[in-house]
Design a protein around this motif. Structure first.
Motif, PDB file in Angstrom:
ATOM      1  N   UNK A 211      -2.523  -0.061  -9.583  1.00  0.00           N
ATOM      2  CA  UNK A 211      -2.052  -0.642  -8.332  1.00  0.00           C
ATOM      3  C   UNK A 211      -0.744   0.072  -7.973  1.00  0.00           C
ATOM      4  N   UNK A 212      -0.513   0.298  -6.669  1.00  0.00           N
ATOM      5  CA  UNK A 212       0.695   1.057  -6.287  1.00  0.00           C
ATOM      6  C   UNK A 212       1.985   0.390  -6.724  1.00  0.00           C
ATOM      7  N   UNK A 213       1.974  -0.903  -6.945  1.00  0.00           N
ATOM      8  CA  UNK A 213       3.237  -1.576  -7.274  1.00  0.00           C
ATOM      9  C   UNK A 213       3.554  -1.544  -8.770  1.00  0.00           C
ATOM     10  N   UNK A 214       2.809  -0.763  -9.534  1.00  0.00           N
ATOM     11  CA  UNK A 214       3.129  -0.682 -10.956  1.00  0.00           C
ATOM     12  C   UNK A 214       4.043   0.498 -11.240  1.00  0.00           C
ATOM     13  N   UNK A 215       5.068   0.234 -12.043  1.00  0.00           N
ATOM     14  CA  UNK A 215       6.020   1.303 -12.346  1.00  0.00           C
ATOM     15  C   UNK A 215       5.474   2.184 -13.468  1.00  0.00           C
ATOM     16  N   UNK A 216       6.091   3.346 -13.581  1.00  0.00           N
ATOM     17  CA  UNK A 216       5.689   4.252 -14.656  1.00  0.00           C
ATOM     18  C   UNK A 216       5.942   3.596 -16.022  1.00  0.00           C
ATOM     19  N   UNK A 217       7.034   2.838 -16.129  1.00  0.00           N
ATOM     20  CA  UNK A 217       7.291   2.127 -17.389  1.00  0.00           C
ATOM     21  C   UNK A 217       6.109   1.235 -17.745  1.00  0.00           C
ATOM     22  N   UNK A 218       5.665   0.459 -16.778  1.00  0.00           N
ATOM     23  CA  UNK A 218       4.559  -0.475 -17.048  1.00  0.00           C
ATOM     24  C   UNK A 218       3.294   0.267 -17.445  1.00  0.00           C
ATOM     25  N   UNK A 219       2.968   1.327 -16.724  1.00  0.00           N
ATOM     26  CA  UNK A 219       1.709   2.025 -16.999  1.00  0.00           C
ATOM     27  C   UNK A 219       1.768   2.723 -18.362  1.00  0.00           C
ATOM     28  N   UNK A 220       2.908   3.310 -18.687  1.00  0.00           N
ATOM     29  CA  UNK A 220       3.028   3.950 -20.003  1.00  0.00           C
ATOM     30  C   UNK A 220       2.873   2.917 -21.119  1.00  0.00           C
ATOM     31  N   UNK A 221       3.573   1.814 -20.965  1.00  0.00           N
ATOM     32  CA  UNK A 221       3.585   0.814 -22.036  1.00  0.00           C
ATOM     33  C   UNK A 221       2.271   0.037 -22.120  1.00  0.00           C
ATOM     34  N   UNK A 222       1.782  -0.376 -20.956  1.00  0.00           N
ATOM     35  CA  UNK A 222       0.665  -1.324 -20.959  1.00  0.00           C
ATOM     36  C   UNK A 222      -0.699  -0.648 -20.855  1.00  0.00           C
TER      37      UNK A 222
ATOM     38  N   UNK B 147      10.367   4.591 -11.105  1.00  0.00           N
ATOM     39  CA  UNK B 147       9.352   5.531 -10.630  1.00  0.00           C
ATOM     40  C   UNK B 147       8.057   4.750 -10.502  1.00  0.00           C
ATOM     41  N   UNK B 148       7.423   4.848  -9.351  1.00  0.00           N
ATOM     42  CA  UNK B 148       6.091   4.248  -9.232  1.00  0.00           C
ATOM     43  C   UNK B 148       5.119   5.152  -9.975  1.00  0.00           C
ATOM     44  N   UNK B 149       4.185   4.553 -10.660  1.00  0.00           N
ATOM     45  CA  UNK B 149       3.205   5.369 -11.381  1.00  0.00           C
ATOM     46  C   UNK B 149       2.506   6.326 -10.416  1.00  0.00           C
ATOM     47  N   UNK B 150       2.231   5.860  -9.193  1.00  0.00           N
ATOM     48  CA  UNK B 150       1.548   6.741  -8.226  1.00  0.00           C
ATOM     49  C   UNK B 150       2.412   7.950  -7.851  1.00  0.00           C
ATOM     50  N   UNK B 151       3.719   7.803  -7.975  1.00  0.00           N
ATOM     51  CA  UNK B 151       4.589   8.952  -7.675  1.00  0.00           C
ATOM     52  C   UNK B 151       4.526  10.002  -8.782  1.00  0.00           C
ATOM     53  N   UNK B 152       4.023   9.621  -9.929  1.00  0.00           N
ATOM     54  CA  UNK B 152       3.967  10.554 -11.059  1.00  0.00           C
ATOM     55  C   UNK B 152       2.605  11.241 -11.148  1.00  0.00           C
TER      56      UNK B 152
ATOM     57  N   UNK C 163       0.859  -1.191   0.000  1.00  0.00           N
ATOM     58  CA  UNK C 163       0.000   0.000   0.000  1.00  0.00           C
ATOM     59  C   UNK C 163       0.887   1.231   0.000  1.00  0.00           C
ATOM     60  N   UNK C 164       0.388   2.273  -0.608  1.00  0.00           N
ATOM     61  CA  UNK C 164       1.199   3.476  -0.807  1.00  0.00           C
ATOM     62  C   UNK C 164       0.556   4.657  -0.087  1.00  0.00           C
TER      63      UNK C 164
ATOM     64  N   UNK D 206      -4.612  -1.926  -3.018  1.00  0.00           N
ATOM     65  CA  UNK D 206      -5.787  -1.260  -3.581  1.00  0.00           C
ATOM     66  C   UNK D 206      -5.365  -0.287  -4.679  1.00  0.00           C
ATOM     67  N   UNK D 207      -6.109  -0.291  -5.752  1.00  0.00           N
ATOM     68  CA  UNK D 207      -5.752   0.616  -6.852  1.00  0.00           C
ATOM     69  C   UNK D 207      -6.022   2.067  -6.467  1.00  0.00           C
ATOM     70  N   UNK D 208      -5.238   2.938  -7.054  1.00  0.00           N
ATOM     71  CA  UNK D 208      -5.436   4.374  -6.849  1.00  0.00           C
ATOM     72  C   UNK D 208      -5.766   5.011  -8.185  1.00  0.00           C
ATOM     73  N   UNK D 209      -6.638   5.997  -8.142  1.00  0.00           N
ATOM     74  CA  UNK D 209      -6.924   6.758  -9.360  1.00  0.00           C
ATOM     75  C   UNK D 209      -5.912   7.894  -9.426  1.00  0.00           C
ATOM     76  N   UNK D 210      -5.154   7.919 -10.491  1.00  0.00           N
ATOM     77  CA  UNK D 210      -4.172   8.996 -10.620  1.00  0.00           C
ATOM     78  C   UNK D 210      -4.340   9.696 -11.970  1.00  0.00           C
ATOM     79  N   UNK D 211      -3.788  10.910 -12.014  1.00  0.00           N
ATOM     80  CA  UNK D 211      -3.794  11.657 -13.265  1.00  0.00           C
ATOM     81  C   UNK D 211      -2.369  11.771 -13.756  1.00  0.00           C
ATOM     82  N   UNK D 212      -2.132  11.335 -14.968  1.00  0.00           N
ATOM     83  CA  UNK D 212      -0.801  11.478 -15.570  1.00  0.00           C
ATOM     84  C   UNK D 212      -0.919  12.450 -16.731  1.00  0.00           C
ATOM     85  N   UNK D 213      -0.048  13.444 -16.761  1.00  0.00           N
ATOM     86  CA  UNK D 213      -0.058  14.394 -17.872  1.00  0.00           C
ATOM     87  C   UNK D 213       1.052  13.990 -18.838  1.00  0.00           C
ATOM     88  N   UNK D 214       0.677  13.185 -19.796  1.00  0.00           N
ATOM     89  CA  UNK D 214       1.683  12.617 -20.696  1.00  0.00           C
ATOM     90  C   UNK D 214       1.613  13.292 -22.058  1.00  0.00           C
ATOM     91  N   UNK D 215       2.707  13.838 -22.476  1.00  0.00           N
ATOM     92  CA  UNK D 215       2.799  14.499 -23.789  1.00  0.00           C
ATOM     93  C   UNK D 215       1.645  15.496 -23.978  1.00  0.00           C
TER      94      UNK D 215
END
Lengths: 293, 156, 783
Positions: B19-30, B63-68, A8-9, B1-10
């Motif tokens: 999910x908090x354990x997903x990296x920014x690489x994974x979220x961008x790609x997948x 970078x965790x996606x949630x950190x972005x 959890x984060x 638990x998943x978090x709703x986040x906003x990413x401002x990409x390009x």
């Protein structure tokens, strides 16, 4: 692709809140700052904290504040800023120099000063200059702060005096006294993306421009379980006039102060020899810095 | 638990549940279908996953996606202006700076970040700025030449 | 010199635009609807019997669609060379290295697949470990493969001339040993594949591979499918350098899982798995004895080589031959004896890597020649010039140097580096060194014995005549073969570069043995050139009939038909073309007939306008056992000068300057040639100074990361003065031959010789880390 274990984060917006959250996780929570160390270890399966607490939202944790007689650095300050800030480059350039050889530009844009301290890697780049500058760290737990000289902070590889629910909240560095020179020398296999084979940070302070050495600190890195003072080298330097001969003797003593192991990056015998070379070079550079001011 | 986040990409906002354990690489790609960001080592050692996060190139695998959340991200897909290549991309094409191309997105983004701060870098400054991006094919020379050439074009 | 419209220029690569924008797609970037993810269970032990495997818990995990072990996969043996098929998809009775594959899972996502893998229980009985190839060879050592009781996977004994007799006549003889460490290809894209099996019985495998043809054959053989039912295709590939030149486990496993589940299955290696799979450069132990005359004339070479092969053969049968045969040139050498032994050990299998089998032998010998030159009081560059082969020379092991610009290379680097001003005149801590090398330009024989063509090509014109579609199974893995073959097609036909559209790396496009042994420019190039000329002739023949002009009075240049004997009335063709393309704004105009119009006429007559090309080398000589490894239609060669600085108090080496001259026969794309030279040199720098796979006592790779397996960064590589030499190879298309691998040959020894010049130390163990050099200097000072 490696998958990170589940966790959890939390991203609290005050230090008090952070302490509270961390306390609630008992010992199963970890602070995440830049993530350049913890995420690698989590991907390798070496760590799997149930909770990660980020300090990024807390005001002031990523800044450098001048105070009387020194500066206070926030733990979440990224390493790149230690190089970029004018104040750092002009007044605390020892730290800038060490920062500039940490990892790669991409790592320096994420890795934080707090992370580099708390992870307590025996070859970490920032502890040696910070110890040479006499830095102190402020730790917080349940809203209460305690201050500790960095000299007393490290215990061994990955181990420090920080308690599981305690947070590093500040790093305090005093202004260098007059007639002070310093240097950080890092021996690396390649010229980037490296952990030191051996690194040495030194600081000498003279009592007058052409005077004797009033204070000397020689910190050796990657040659013991943690960054250490070369005690006998420091002892012989203090009270003497700085000369090439003295530096050579101090450097030679420094190599007897270390207890390196042979590991993937280098052999013990080589490391001892390098302590001597690097200490000598760093001392000479430090003196030159005083003379050229 | 998943978090709703906003990413401002390009320059585009995406709202994603991660999910908090997903990296920014994974979220961008997948999740965002932006596979220009490569995964070469997944440990921050190679720079293939470089993106620009709030004006700084970083290893997106660390970078965790949630950190972005709420931060500006530029990926390689956001460098060209429609069909018009960025001068750095143009220089990479012209100077033969591309071989297998797996490091290229990261190289272009590290170079872009450099030239935005330093319009006239020396060769050493270019090499320093690219030193977290490994390339096994080119020996770096044509990449460095391309960045140098792009800096001259961009000054004009 | 002949003027060319397209080739010998610096055109941008055809894939450069896609690669700089992020549009280029690599295997792991692709997904298929309904796709499953595969994961491997790999051995945590380097040598053990498998007592029991229990997959029941994994099978019960929700989301798991299939779990397979040797029981399901069968035990069909495969490998690289049919002479040593020693692998099965999964281990059956025992595991032979840490990473050996035991089982695999297909599940709805990677997370589930990995969790299922962790639920598979395996009971092992540990066996004695053999990590040292010399221990493995000893009497009484446990056999890693039952068929090879002494753990010698392969041995080679060759003699050309009479070495013992020849050595008796020599004025000076010396013996030196040399050793490197196991290396890694360190390409940036980990292997990845997606297998899709359909209910018509067709398997499509998309993979990050250098050799779609060999993968197609292996997958078909192991899974019992007709070759024609297996299509292997590669999208962009992020480097290969050798380790991707044969079928890998995930290609076979994903195919098996897809056949069993009826769904697409993707598998991708982690970086650690790339290191475990390995198939990269062997560790070589060479002992070289060289005999010369006082004047420097080379007389004889005795080469004994032991190789640590790892757990399986991979390319090793070829490697063990190359370790000897590639010293046959570039010097005139009448007597050569070679004894090579490749041992099995409980480590990841070694295979082929850039400069296959020859790089370490070359490093050892070129350093020894430097020592010999010094002992004889000769300039090392002069010693090399004195013994150098010339065009038309044939080596003692029957390699024909049908073109050989070696002298030109040596002279170019001598003059380009300022050798004469620097050699012997640099201060302590600074050094300069020289070395030479050569390499095959395509293996003369396929890896399996066959009369197969090595390359085929097909060129099909679009019906409007405007686009030339080139189909080839050649593999562009970053080296630029798509670009080079596109340029060749355009040149052969006489059209513009942008008119040709290349489709490559797909077994549906024909046969091409792929990107290994530096073969594609020459071999695929021949096929493409032939196909292009075929199309050109077909178009001109139709035009000839239409316009009543002899073919020989016409030419095609830059997409225009040239009528050599003056103006021709083609207004009928033009108005017809324009009439058929009402609404188009780019109607052909101008005084000249365009290729597009001419090709349209050919379409009217033929319906399908296809040019065909195919290539296999002719008789290449060499009748002795093992002659198949090293014979080639042509040989590239190169010479390098390297300058170094050594920090005498730490041993740290900085490469200051590199001057490289390479004879590539004829440069199709000059920028690409330079790129191959610079890239080869950077790999050589890495191997000389940093690269080493390290193992712990249990046989585990302890540095499976780019943090601890060090390839050079942008701050470690100097600029290279890359000089292209063109000797016009008679067996190459337009005179072209290799550059991709040969360029690495002189790098390591030139660095070693420069280190000696700087320090007085001969290092005979790679990599030359600062520690190794410092300790050697310290040792020397003691004496």
């Amino acid at each position: 692709m490696h998958l990170l274990p589940k966790f959890d984060f939390y991203e609290p917006d005050s230090m008090a809140e952070a302490c509270k959250v961390l306390a609630e996780t008992k010992t199963e929570g970890k602070i995440i700052a830049g993530g350049t160390d913890i995420m690698v270890n989590m991907k390798k399966g070496l760590l799997s904290p149930k909770y990660l607490v980020s300090l990024a939202k807390i005001p002031g944790v990523s800044s450098i504040e001048p105070i009387t007689g020194g500066i206070v650095i926030g733990p979440n300050l990224i390493v790149a800023k230690l190089i970029e800030f004018d104040l750092m480059r002009k007044k605390f350039n020892l730290l800038s120099k060490a920062a500039s050889v940490l990892g790669s530009p991409l790592i320096r844009n994420r890795a934080t000063i707090g992370g580099n301290i708390v992870t307590a890697r025996p070859a970490a780049d920032l502890p040696p200059p910070l110890m040479a500058m006499g830095a102190r760290v402020v730790l917080m737990r349940k809203g209460k702060e305690r201050e500790l000289p960095l000299d007393d902070f490290f215990v061994g590889p990955g181990q420090t005096k920080i308690k599981p629910t305690e947070i590093l909240v500040k790093i305090i560095v005093d202004d260098p006294p007059p007639f002070t020179g310093w240097d950080y020398v890092k021996l690396m296999h390649r010229n980037a993306l490296e952990i030191a084979i051996v690194a040495v940070a030194v600081r000498i302070t003279l009592d007058s421009p052409d005077g004797i050495i009033k204070d000397a600190r020689v910190i050796l890195s990657a040659v013991a379980a943690k960054a250490i003072h070369a005690v006998s080298a420091e002892k012989i330097l203090i009270g003497e006039k700085p000369t090439a001969k003295l530096f050579a003797r101090a450097a030679s003593l420094a190599s007897t102060d270390c207890t390196p192991i042979t590991d993937i990056r280098g052999g013990a015998e080589y490391r001892c020899a390098m302590v001597e070379t690097l200490t000598n070079r760093a001392l000479s550079a430090a003196l030159l810095q005083i003379k050229s001011k | 638990m998943k978090k709703i986040i906003t990413l401002k990409v390009n320059n585009k906002e995406y709202e994603v549940a991660v999910a908090p354990n997903r990296t920014l690489t994974q979220v961008l790609r997948e999740d965002l279908n932006l596979p220009g960001t490569k995964c070469g080592c997944d440990m921050g050692d190679c720079g293939a996953c470089t993106v620009i996060l709030d004006d700084r190139p970083v290893n997106s695998c660390l970078v965790l996606a949630v950190q972005a959340h709420n931060r500006e991200i530029t990926t390689i897909e956001g460098v060209a202006d429609g069909p018009n290549l960025h001068p750095i991309q143009q220089a990479f094409v012209e100077h033969g700076a591309v071989q297998c191309g797996f490091c290229t997105p990261g190289m272009v983004l590290s170079a872009k970040s450099l030239l935005e701060k330093n319009m006239d870098p020396t060769e050493h400054e270019i090499r320093e700025a690219l030193s977290g991006n490994l390339c096994r094919c080119t020996g770096y020379q044509k990449i460095v030449e391309a960045v140098k050439s792009a800096s001259q074009t961009m000054k004009k | 010199m002949k003027e060319y419209a397209i080739i010998n220029s610096r055109l941008p690569k055809v894939d450069a635009w896609a690669k700089v924008t992020g549009d280029a797609r690599y295997t792991d970037d692709l997904t298929m609807p309904n796709m499953l993810y595969g994961a491997l269970l790999q051995s945590p032990l380097a040598h053990a019997k498998i007592k029991r495997i229990d997959t029941s818990k994994a099978e019960k995990l929700p989301g798991v669609k299939d779990v397979v072990t040797a029981k399901e996969a069968g035990l069909v043996k495969y490998g690289v060379s049919p002479a040593r098929y020693d692998e099965t998809i999964f281990c059956d009775q025992k595991v032979r290295y840490i990473g050996d594959e035991i089982a695999a899972v297909a599940a709805v996502d990677l997370e589930t697949a990995l969790e299922a893998v962790s639920l598979i229980e395996v009971e092992y009985e540990e066996l004695p470990l053999l990590l040292d190839p010399f221990e493995a060879r000893k009497e009484g050592a446990i056999a890693i493969h039952d068929d090879f009781p002494n753990n010698i996977c392969a041995e080679v004994h060759q003699e050309f001339g009479n070495v013992e007799e020849a050595l008796k006549t020599c004025d000076y003889i010396r013996t030196d040993k040399f050793v490197n460490k196991k290396q890694d290809g360190a390409f940036l894209e980990p292997q990845s594949c997606i297998a899709t099996y359909d209910l018509n019985g067709n398997l499509t495998l998309t993979s990050s591979t250098q050799t779609v043809h060999y993968v197609q054959r292996t997958v078909a053989m192991v899974l019992g499918l007709p070759i024609g039912k297996v299509r292997v295709t590669k999208p962009c590939v992020g480097g290969g350098f050798g380790p991707k030149a044969s079928a890998n486990t995930i290609e076979l496993v994903a195919s098996l899982l897809s056949m069993r589940t009826g769904r697409p299955v993707k598998m991708t290696f982690t970086r650690e798995q790339v290191f475990q799979h390995s198939r990269a450069r062997h560790q070589f132990f060479h002992e070289l004895t060289t005999g010369v005359m006082k004047d420097g004339t080379l007389i004889a070479l005795k080469n004994v080589c032991h190789m640590d092969g790892g757990a399986y053969s991979s390319f090793g049968i070829a490697t063990v031959y190359y370790g000897g045969s590639l010293l046959g040139a570039p010097y005139k050498l009448p007597n050569m004896k070679y004894d090579g032994y490749r041992m099995y050990t409980n480590k990841p299998a070694n295979g082929a890597q850039r400069g296959h089998g020859g790089v370490i032998a070359r490093a050892a010998w070129e350093q020894q020649l430097d020592v010999i030159a010094e002992e004889l009081g000769m300039d090392p560059l002069e010693l090399r010039l004195k013994n150098m082969m010339k065009k038309g020379d044939v080596t003692c092991n029957d390699f024909n140097m049908s073109s050989f610009g070696m002298e030109e290379c040596l002279e170019a680097i001598r003059d380009g580096s300022g050798w004469k001003e620097k050699k012997g005149k640099l201060p302590k801590g600074k050094g300069i060194g020289v070395a030479c090398g050569f390499f095959v330009s395509g293996a003369g024989f396929p890896i399996y014995r066959s009369e197969t063509f090595h390359s085929t090509a097909m060129i099909k014109l679009s019906e409007d005549g405007g686009t030339i579609n080139l189909y080839t199974a050649a593999a562009d893995i970053g080296q630029g073969s798509d670009t080079v073959l596109t340029m060749m097609a355009a040149e052969a036909i006489g059209v513009r570069y942008e008119d040709v559209r290349v489709s490559s790396g797909d077994t549906d496009f024909g046969v091409d043995l792929g990107a290994y042994s530096s073969r594609q420019t020459l071999m695929s190039g021949h096929a493409v050139k032939q196909a292009g000329e075929d199309v050109r002739n077909q178009v001109l023949e139709v035009l000839s009939r239409n316009l009543k002009i002899p073919v020989e009075d016409m030419d095609i240049k830059q997409g225009l038909i040239i009528f050599k004997k003056g103006k021709v009335d083609f207004s009928g063709l033009r108005s017809q073309y324009i009439k058929e393309h009402r609404g188009w704004v780019d109607a052909p105009s101008g005084d000249e007939l365009t290729f597009k119009e001419a090709a349209r006429v050919a379409y009217f007559e033929k319906g399908v306008v296809v040019g065909r090309g195919s290539y296999k080398p002719g008789d290449l000589g060499g009748k002795y056992k093992g002659a198949a490894v090293g014979t080639s239609p042509a040989y590239g060669c190169s010479a390098q000068v390297v300058e170094v600085s050594v920090d005498m108090d730490t041993g740290k080496i900085t490469i200051d300057n590199m001057t490289d001259a390479h004879d590539c026969g004829f440069a199709i794309n000059r920028t690409n040639v330079e790129g191959q030279m610079q890239g080869s040199l950077s790999m050589g720098v890495g191997e000389a100074l940093y690269e080493e796979i390290k193992f712990d006592a249990k046989g585990r790779v302890v540095n499976p990361t780019f943090g601890e397996y060090r390839i050079p960064t942008a701050l470690d590589m100097p600029n290279v003065n890359a000089i292209i030499i063109e000797s016009n190879e008679p067996n190459g298309p337009w005179g072209a031959k290799e550059v991709g691998e040969g360029a690495i040959m002189p790098t390591i020894p030139a660095i070693l010789n420069a280190i000696y010049d700087a320090t007085g130390i001969r290092v005979r163990e790679l990599p030359v880390t600062s520690e190794r050099l410092f300790m050697a200097m310290k040792e020397k000072n003691k004496k």
